[in-house]
Design a protein around this motif. Structure first.
Motif, PDB file in Angstrom:
ATOM      1  N   LEU A  62       0.833  -1.203   0.000  1.00 40.24           N
ATOM      2  CA  LEU A  62       0.000   0.000   0.000  1.00 40.24           C
ATOM      3  C   LEU A  62       0.869   1.255   0.000  1.00 40.24           C
ATOM      4  O   LEU A  62       0.629   2.186  -0.779  1.00 40.24           O
ATOM      5  CB  LEU A  62      -0.953   0.000   1.190  1.00 40.24           C
ATOM      6  CG  LEU A  62      -1.851   1.224   1.331  1.00 40.24           C
ATOM      7  CD1 LEU A  62      -2.733   1.405   0.101  1.00 40.24           C
ATOM      8  CD2 LEU A  62      -2.695   1.112   2.602  1.00 40.24           C
ATOM      9  N   ALA A  63       1.893   1.286   0.841  1.00 40.98           N
ATOM     10  CA  ALA A  63       2.776   2.458   0.903  1.00 40.98           C
ATOM     11  C   ALA A  63       3.475   2.687  -0.435  1.00 40.98           C
ATOM     12  O   ALA A  63       3.568   3.815  -0.920  1.00 40.98           O
ATOM     13  CB  ALA A  63       3.798   2.288   2.017  1.00 40.98           C
ATOM     14  N   CYS A  96       2.465   1.678  -3.392  1.00 36.49           N
ATOM     15  CA  CYS A  96       1.449   2.088  -4.367  1.00 36.49           C
ATOM     16  C   CYS A  96       1.043   3.545  -4.172  1.00 36.49           C
ATOM     17  O   CYS A  96       0.812   4.270  -5.154  1.00 36.49           O
ATOM     18  CB  CYS A  96       0.243   1.160  -4.291  1.00 36.49           C
ATOM     19  SG  CYS A  96       0.565  -0.497  -4.962  1.00 36.49           S
ATOM     20  N   GLU A  97       0.976   3.982  -2.937  1.00 34.48           N
ATOM     21  CA  GLU A  97       0.671   5.393  -2.673  1.00 34.48           C
ATOM     22  C   GLU A  97       1.767   6.296  -3.236  1.00 34.48           C
ATOM     23  O   GLU A  97       1.479   7.355  -3.804  1.00 34.48           O
ATOM     24  CB  GLU A  97       0.493   5.627  -1.173  1.00 34.48           C
ATOM     25  CG  GLU A  97      -0.785   5.038  -0.631  1.00 34.48           C
ATOM     26  CD  GLU A  97      -0.927   5.131   0.878  1.00 34.48           C
ATOM     27  OE1 GLU A  97      -2.067   5.251   1.341  1.00 34.48           O
ATOM     28  OE2 GLU A  97       0.092   5.077   1.596  1.00 34.48           O
ATOM     29  N   GLU A  98       3.023   5.875  -3.093  1.00 34.95           N
ATOM     30  CA  GLU A  98       4.142   6.642  -3.654  1.00 34.95           C
ATOM     31  C   GLU A  98       4.053   6.695  -5.180  1.00 34.95           C
ATOM     32  O   GLU A  98       4.253   7.755  -5.777  1.00 34.95           O
ATOM     33  CB  GLU A  98       5.479   6.018  -3.239  1.00 34.95           C
ATOM     34  CG  GLU A  98       5.794   6.156  -1.769  1.00 34.95           C
ATOM     35  CD  GLU A  98       6.986   5.295  -1.347  1.00 34.95           C
ATOM     36  OE1 GLU A  98       7.716   4.775  -2.222  1.00 34.95           O
ATOM     37  OE2 GLU A  98       7.180   5.142  -0.126  1.00 34.95           O
ATOM     38  N   ALA A 156       1.342   6.325  -7.001  1.00 33.32           N
ATOM     39  CA  ALA A 156       0.180   7.150  -7.354  1.00 33.32           C
ATOM     40  C   ALA A 156       0.522   8.633  -7.261  1.00 33.32           C
ATOM     41  O   ALA A 156       0.116   9.416  -8.136  1.00 33.32           O
ATOM     42  CB  ALA A 156      -1.004   6.794  -6.462  1.00 33.32           C
ATOM     43  N   ALA A 157       1.268   9.027  -6.249  1.00 29.86           N
ATOM     44  CA  ALA A 157       1.659  10.432  -6.119  1.00 29.86           C
ATOM     45  C   ALA A 157       2.518  10.870  -7.301  1.00 29.86           C
ATOM     46  O   ALA A 157       2.345  11.974  -7.828  1.00 29.86           O
ATOM     47  CB  ALA A 157       2.411  10.643  -4.802  1.00 29.86           C
ATOM     48  N   LEU A 210      -7.919   2.954  -9.769  1.00 29.30           N
ATOM     49  CA  LEU A 210      -8.026   2.155  -8.547  1.00 29.30           C
ATOM     50  C   LEU A 210      -9.166   1.174  -8.725  1.00 29.30           C
ATOM     51  O   LEU A 210     -10.324   1.569  -8.855  1.00 29.30           O
ATOM     52  CB  LEU A 210      -8.272   3.070  -7.348  1.00 29.30           C
ATOM     53  CG  LEU A 210      -7.182   4.141  -7.155  1.00 29.30           C
ATOM     54  CD1 LEU A 210      -7.644   5.221  -6.206  1.00 29.30           C
ATOM     55  CD2 LEU A 210      -5.897   3.498  -6.686  1.00 29.30           C
ATOM     56  N   GLY A 237      -7.834   7.173   2.167  1.00 35.19           N
ATOM     57  CA  GLY A 237      -6.955   8.194   1.631  1.00 35.19           C
ATOM     58  C   GLY A 237      -6.328   7.869   0.290  1.00 35.19           C
ATOM     59  O   GLY A 237      -5.633   8.708  -0.288  1.00 35.19           O
ATOM     60  N   LEU A 238      -6.564   6.673  -0.233  1.00 40.71           N
ATOM     61  CA  LEU A 238      -5.945   6.288  -1.505  1.00 40.71           C
ATOM     62  C   LEU A 238      -6.590   7.005  -2.694  1.00 40.71           C
ATOM     63  O   LEU A 238      -5.900   7.519  -3.563  1.00 40.71           O
ATOM     64  CB  LEU A 238      -6.027   4.768  -1.692  1.00 40.71           C
ATOM     65  CG  LEU A 238      -5.310   4.178  -2.896  1.00 40.71           C
ATOM     66  CD1 LEU A 238      -3.816   4.485  -2.853  1.00 40.71           C
ATOM     67  CD2 LEU A 238      -5.529   2.670  -2.948  1.00 40.71           C
ATOM     68  N   ARG A 268      -8.139   9.850  -4.812  1.00 32.26           N
ATOM     69  CA  ARG A 268      -8.044  11.306  -4.854  1.00 32.26           C
ATOM     70  C   ARG A 268      -8.887  11.837  -5.997  1.00 32.26           C
ATOM     71  O   ARG A 268      -9.226  11.118  -6.932  1.00 32.26           O
ATOM     72  CB  ARG A 268      -6.588  11.743  -5.081  1.00 32.26           C
ATOM     73  CG  ARG A 268      -5.608  11.240  -4.038  1.00 32.26           C
ATOM     74  CD  ARG A 268      -5.776  11.995  -2.715  1.00 32.26           C
ATOM     75  NE  ARG A 268      -4.971  11.409  -1.663  1.00 32.26           N
ATOM     76  CZ  ARG A 268      -3.718  11.703  -1.410  1.00 32.26           C
ATOM     77  NH1 ARG A 268      -3.079  12.576  -2.155  1.00 32.26           N
ATOM     78  NH2 ARG A 268      -3.086  11.118  -0.407  1.00 32.26           N
ATOM     79  N   ASP A 287      -8.898  10.648  -9.881  1.00 32.67           N
ATOM     80  CA  ASP A 287      -8.603   9.230 -10.067  1.00 32.67           C
ATOM     81  C   ASP A 287      -9.812   8.527 -10.673  1.00 32.67           C
ATOM     82  O   ASP A 287     -10.948   8.990 -10.545  1.00 32.67           O
ATOM     83  CB  ASP A 287      -8.266   8.549  -8.738  1.00 32.67           C
ATOM     84  CG  ASP A 287      -6.927   8.981  -8.152  1.00 32.67           C
ATOM     85  OD1 ASP A 287      -6.147   9.673  -8.845  1.00 32.67           O
ATOM     86  OD2 ASP A 287      -6.667   8.632  -6.981  1.00 32.67           O
TER      87      ASP A 287
END
Length: 178
Positions: free
Chosen positions: A40-41, A43-45, A47-48, A59, A79-80, A82, A85
């Motif tokens: 998850l971390a 993937c969040e990076e 995505a940013a 998503l 929070g994933l 945004r 998206d």
């Protein structure tokens, strides 16, 4: 002197990030070789980075068909999602069947898909195989996905994915600078 080009320098106008089944109830499962939280971390990076480059972030999450209420934790991880998206709800193992995903991607001019999510050999691989059949170029971010067992993950990233596209670590995913 020109800066070296990243190994996977992508065109943000033609590339989308596709993250599969990053829902709390799935992220919390015992997974290997990476934990759900690690994936998850990462993937969040990713995505940013895609959002900053103006590239689409897709998503995909699953809902069980034929039930009036989904199990707790069936929404995307907090929070994933945004603004801007694309959220896709699937009712099969893959993210393309009867979801409109292909039309949405083609409408944005996307030709290359970068994959992460859970589980490597199930939702990610099924979605990727359909994408390959539809003619997309595929990139698999090995350390942004995981499975129920390490051998299942390893089989997909070493045997199957190299036949479908390119396998790379998250650190090698970058956008070209024009």
């Amino acid at each position: 002197m020109t800066a070296p080009t990243a190994p996977h320098a992508l065109d943000p106008a033609r590339t989308a990030l596709v993250l599969v089944d990053l829902m709390d109830r799935i992220v919390a499962l015992p997974l290997e070789p990476h934990t759900g939280r690690e994936v998850l971390a990462r993937c969040e990076e990713l995505a940013a980075r895609f959002r900053a480059a103006g590239a689409p972030v897709v998503l995909v999450r699953v809902e069980r068909p034929g039930v009036t209420e989904q199990p707790p934790g069936s929404d995307l991880a907090h929070g994933l999602l945004r603004d801007g998206d694309i959220e896709i709800v699937k009712r099969t193992i893959g993210g393309f069947h009867l979801t409109g995903l292909d039309d949405r991607l083609r409408g944005q001019g996307v030709e290359t898909l970068v994959f992460g999510g859970i589980a490597t050999n199930l939702g990610v691989e099924s979605t990727a195989r359909a994408a390959g059949d539809l003619g997309y170029e595929l990139i698999f971010v090995e350390d942004a996905m995981t499975a129920f067992t390490a051998p299942e993950h390893t089989a997909s990233v070493t045997l199957d994915f190299p036949r479908l596209g390119t396998v790379a670590p998250a650190a090698e995913i970058a956008f070209r600078k024009d």
